[in-house]
Design a protein around this motif. Structure first.
Motif, PDB file in Angstrom:
ATOM      1  N   PRO A  98      46.763  42.364  28.163  1.00 36.31           N
ATOM      2  CA  PRO A  98      45.054  42.178  28.616  1.00 36.31           C
ATOM      3  C   PRO A  98      44.367  40.796  28.766  1.00 36.31           C
ATOM      4  N   VAL A  99      44.572  39.937  27.493  1.00 39.91           N
ATOM      5  CA  VAL A  99      44.401  39.073  26.855  1.00 39.91           C
ATOM      6  C   VAL A  99      44.734  37.629  28.445  1.00 39.91           C
ATOM      7  N   THR A 100      46.441  37.541  27.900  1.00 34.59           N
ATOM      8  CA  THR A 100      46.927  37.230  29.383  1.00 34.59           C
ATOM      9  C   THR A 100      46.228  36.918  30.321  1.00 34.59           C
ATOM     10  N   ALA A 101      46.287  38.388  30.661  1.00 34.18           N
ATOM     11  CA  ALA A 101      45.477  38.325  32.223  1.00 34.18           C
ATOM     12  C   ALA A 101      44.454  37.536  32.041  1.00 34.18           C
ATOM     13  N   ASN A 102      43.479  37.797  31.426  1.00 34.05           N
ATOM     14  CA  ASN A 102      42.349  37.931  31.105  1.00 34.05           C
ATOM     15  C   ASN A 102      41.528  36.447  31.140  1.00 34.05           C
ATOM     16  N   VAL A 103      43.388  35.458  30.836  1.00 34.21           N
ATOM     17  CA  VAL A 103      42.625  33.885  30.160  1.00 34.21           C
ATOM     18  C   VAL A 103      43.534  33.502  31.508  1.00 34.21           C
ATOM     19  N   ALA A 104      44.278  33.551  32.240  1.00 27.79           N
ATOM     20  CA  ALA A 104      44.653  33.771  33.521  1.00 27.79           C
ATOM     21  C   ALA A 104      44.187  33.619  34.594  1.00 27.79           C
ATOM     22  N   ASN A 105      42.735  34.966  34.560  1.00 25.24           N
ATOM     23  CA  ASN A 105      41.514  35.423  35.488  1.00 25.24           C
ATOM     24  C   ASN A 105      41.070  34.109  35.396  1.00 25.24           C
ATOM     25  N   SER A 106      40.411  33.401  33.790  1.00 20.51           N
ATOM     26  CA  SER A 106      39.627  32.770  33.411  1.00 20.51           C
ATOM     27  C   SER A 106      39.763  31.190  34.235  1.00 20.51           C
ATOM     28  N   VAL A 107      40.959  30.784  34.045  1.00 20.75           N
ATOM     29  CA  VAL A 107      41.846  29.834  34.468  1.00 20.75           C
ATOM     30  C   VAL A 107      41.821  29.561  36.113  1.00 20.75           C
ATOM     31  N   GLY A 108      43.104  30.667  36.897  1.00 22.35           N
ATOM     32  CA  GLY A 108      43.501  30.591  37.970  1.00 22.35           C
ATOM     33  C   GLY A 108      42.397  30.310  39.000  1.00 22.35           C
ATOM     34  N   LEU A 109      40.637  31.602  38.605  1.00 21.58           N
ATOM     35  CA  LEU A 109      39.604  31.561  39.480  1.00 21.58           C
ATOM     36  C   LEU A 109      38.787  30.689  39.596  1.00 21.58           C
ATOM     37  N   THR A 110      38.607  29.219  38.563  1.00 24.04           N
ATOM     38  CA  THR A 110      38.131  28.465  38.774  1.00 24.04           C
ATOM     39  C   THR A 110      37.956  27.696  40.205  1.00 24.04           C
ATOM     40  N   PRO A 111      39.589  27.056  40.162  1.00 24.98           N
ATOM     41  CA  PRO A 111      38.742  26.743  41.601  1.00 24.98           C
ATOM     42  C   PRO A 111      38.099  27.745  42.544  1.00 24.98           C
ATOM     43  N   GLY A 112      38.678  28.526  43.079  1.00 26.77           N
ATOM     44  CA  GLY A 112      37.598  29.756  43.939  1.00 26.77           C
ATOM     45  C   GLY A 112      36.392  29.671  43.617  1.00 26.77           C
ATOM     46  N   SER A 113      36.190  29.900  41.897  1.00 25.69           N
ATOM     47  CA  SER A 113      34.687  29.822  41.806  1.00 25.69           C
ATOM     48  C   SER A 113      33.788  28.940  42.117  1.00 25.69           C
ATOM     49  N   ILE A 114      34.084  27.603  42.003  1.00 23.20           N
ATOM     50  CA  ILE A 114      33.512  26.223  42.626  1.00 23.20           C
ATOM     51  C   ILE A 114      33.678  26.645  43.959  1.00 23.20           C
ATOM     52  N   ALA A 115      34.574  26.383  44.921  1.00 19.86           N
ATOM     53  CA  ALA A 115      34.617  26.530  46.200  1.00 19.86           C
ATOM     54  C   ALA A 115      33.470  27.320  46.714  1.00 19.86           C
ATOM     55  N   GLY A 116      33.817  28.648  46.053  1.00 22.02           N
ATOM     56  CA  GLY A 116      32.610  29.324  46.905  1.00 22.02           C
ATOM     57  C   GLY A 116      30.794  29.071  46.280  1.00 22.02           C
ATOM     58  N   ALA A 117      30.614  28.531  45.053  1.00 24.35           N
ATOM     59  CA  ALA A 117      29.447  27.921  45.274  1.00 24.35           C
ATOM     60  C   ALA A 117      29.530  26.682  45.947  1.00 24.35           C
ATOM     61  N   TRP A 118      30.411  25.978  46.556  1.00 15.07           N
ATOM     62  CA  TRP A 118      30.407  24.677  47.124  1.00 15.07           C
ATOM     63  C   TRP A 118      29.650  25.536  49.005  1.00 15.07           C
ATOM     64  N   GLY A 119      30.458  26.934  49.195  1.00 20.67           N
ATOM     65  CA  GLY A 119      29.678  27.649  50.467  1.00 20.67           C
ATOM     66  C   GLY A 119      28.810  28.250  50.505  1.00 20.67           C
ATOM     67  N   TYR A 120      28.640  28.423  49.325  1.00 19.80           N
ATOM     68  CA  TYR A 120      26.985  28.983  49.348  1.00 19.80           C
ATOM     69  C   TYR A 120      26.133  28.113  49.142  1.00 19.80           C
TER      70      TYR A 120
END
Length: 248
Positions: free
Chosen positions: A38-60
């Motif tokens: 669980p903790v490994t998955a959560n950390v991977a979520n934070s790091v792995g989804l960061t580029p997508g979060s930035i792209a989403g912020a730019w798109g909006y």
């Protein structure tokens, strides 16, 4: 096959994150179901989804027109501070405590999202509450740094309760603050060496594609079905993760 599923989870999470902010409720359970701790998955979520979060912020970004820059910078700073605090808490908290607290956090966020229209109407939705907004955004940042899933639901609920404007403007602010929290938390995890890069990289590849598509689609979805979909999904994930925590 596992790698393909992680990439697809990233695509779904990136799209949903951009539209409503609960994308990690897709990727996190999938990774846990695949046997990732669980903790490994959560950390991977934070790091792995960061580029997508930035792209989403730019798109909006177009939805941010007319938002005063000074309050936005204040909220950004509070989100960054909260993300750092939450990430630090994750690295020192026992993993068993994390597993049990997560379903409670998701349920609370989902209930807040469901009740937001009624609460906002009762509490004079035309009024802005700056002090409450600042405190709650800091708390949301801590939550997001500690557990990346569903922080968008929390932020949408907070923005709906404390500020004026429709869900699309709130979505744009949410995407910006969520990207900041994820970025700060990711930097902390990278520095402390807590990242499983093989998983995070696959998630990142999928999340960027999903976020770009989500930004294009999300602005066309009416508010009510969007809210209902998030609430239903949040309740389902609460049940699944609660069952896993109790009977693992």
């Amino acid at each position: 096959m596992v790698q393909v599923l992680i990439v697809l989870a990233g695509v779904g999470a990136g799209a949903v994150n951009t539209m409503v902010g609960s994308g990690s409720l897709i990727s996190y359970p999938i990774m846990v179901a695949l046997g990732i701790p669980p903790v490994t998955a959560n950390v991977a979520n934070s790091v792995g989804l960061t580029p997508g979060s930035i792209a989403g912020a730019w798109g909006y970004r177009s939805e941010l027109r007319g938002v005063p820059p000074r309050p936005l910078w204040m909220l950004a700073g509070l989100s960054a501070a909260g993300g750092a605090i939450g990430a630090a808490l994750l690295t020192v908290a026992p993993e068993t405590a994390f597993e049990f607290v997560v379903p409670v956090l998701i349920l609370a966020a989902t209930v807040l999202m469901a009740l937001q229209p009624r609460i906002a109407t009762h509490d004079d939705a035309g009024r802005t509450h700056p002090v409450a907004l600042a405190i709650l955004v800091l708390a949301a940042g801590i939550y997001g740094g500690y557990f990346s899933a569903a922080q968008g639901i929390v932020l949408l609920g907070i923005l709906g309760l404390c500020t004026t404007g429709g869900i699309q403007r709130h979505n744009a602010i949410k995407n910006l603050l969520q990207a900041i929290v994820n970025l700060v938390a990711s930097v902390y995890f990278v520095v402390t060496g807590a990242v499983a890069w093989d998983i995070a990289g696959l998630l990142a590849a999928g999340a960027i594609v999903g976020a770009i598509g989500g930004a294009a689609v999300g602005k066309r979805i009416p508010e009510r079905p969007l809210r209902i979909a998030v609430v239903i999904f949040g309740l389902v994930v609460t049940g699944v993760l609660g069952y896993q925590a109790l009977f693992r």
